[in-house]
Design a protein around this motif. Sequence first.
Motif, PDB file in Angstrom:
ATOM      1  N   UNK A 126       0.831  -1.192   0.000  1.00 45.09           N
ATOM      2  CA  UNK A 126       0.000   0.000   0.000  1.00 45.09           C
ATOM      3  C   UNK A 126       0.864   1.238   0.000  1.00 45.09           C
ATOM      4  N   UNK A 127       0.270   2.315  -0.530  1.00 50.49           N
ATOM      5  CA  UNK A 127       0.869   3.641  -0.477  1.00 50.49           C
ATOM      6  C   UNK A 127      -0.003   4.497   0.430  1.00 50.49           C
ATOM      7  N   UNK A 128       0.639   5.217   1.311  1.00 47.14           N
ATOM      8  CA  UNK A 128      -0.041   6.106   2.241  1.00 47.14           C
ATOM      9  C   UNK A 128       0.478   7.521   2.025  1.00 47.14           C
ATOM     10  N   UNK A 129      -0.404   8.501   2.188  1.00 49.43           N
ATOM     11  CA  UNK A 129      -0.020   9.909   2.099  1.00 49.43           C
ATOM     12  C   UNK A 129      -0.185  10.550   3.461  1.00 49.43           C
ATOM     13  N   UNK A 130       0.837  11.311   3.864  1.00 51.67           N
ATOM     14  CA  UNK A 130       0.729  12.021   5.141  1.00 51.67           C
ATOM     15  C   UNK A 130      -0.362  13.072   5.039  1.00 51.67           C
ATOM     16  N   UNK A 131      -1.031  13.305   6.155  1.00 51.62           N
ATOM     17  CA  UNK A 131      -2.089  14.312   6.232  1.00 51.62           C
ATOM     18  C   UNK A 131      -1.753  15.272   7.366  1.00 51.62           C
ATOM     19  N   UNK A 132      -2.275  16.498   7.236  1.00 45.69           N
ATOM     20  CA  UNK A 132      -2.041  17.511   8.282  1.00 45.69           C
ATOM     21  C   UNK A 132      -2.958  17.277   9.453  1.00 45.69           C
TER      22      UNK A 132
END
Length: 132
Positions: A126-132
């Motif tokens: 999986x690919x995850x994107x950081x969130x604020x």
Amino acid sequence: MALLNKDDHMCFACSPRNPIGLHLRFSMDGDTCRTTFTPREEHQGWNGCMHGGLISTLLDEVMAQWLWRQGISAMTAEMTTRFSRPVPIGVPVNVESRLVEHKGRLWALSARVILPDGRAAARATAKFLTVD
């Protein structure tokens, strides 16, 4: 629109407060995040086998927990799952994840569901994107 409500504590996978949740507990062992889960009758797809969507949930959550335990807030952007063997109802399985790669806001992880005999029942990347 707020994406995360840090005060609701109702995650389907890990919250002990969610009455219909999986109530997963995680630990870190070096660079590996782990949990154990025993599927019950209500987790079935085919008779006697855990539902594939719930297997995917286990894999997604163990990867997300790897990030969370590193202090990284990230959401799943893409996930690929391969199912190899059925996960039987009533049999405990181990689920583990590891970091594969990190570039900027993008985190790539891998995970697997391991049967008691040591064989993998399912694997995911999986690919995850950081969130604020």
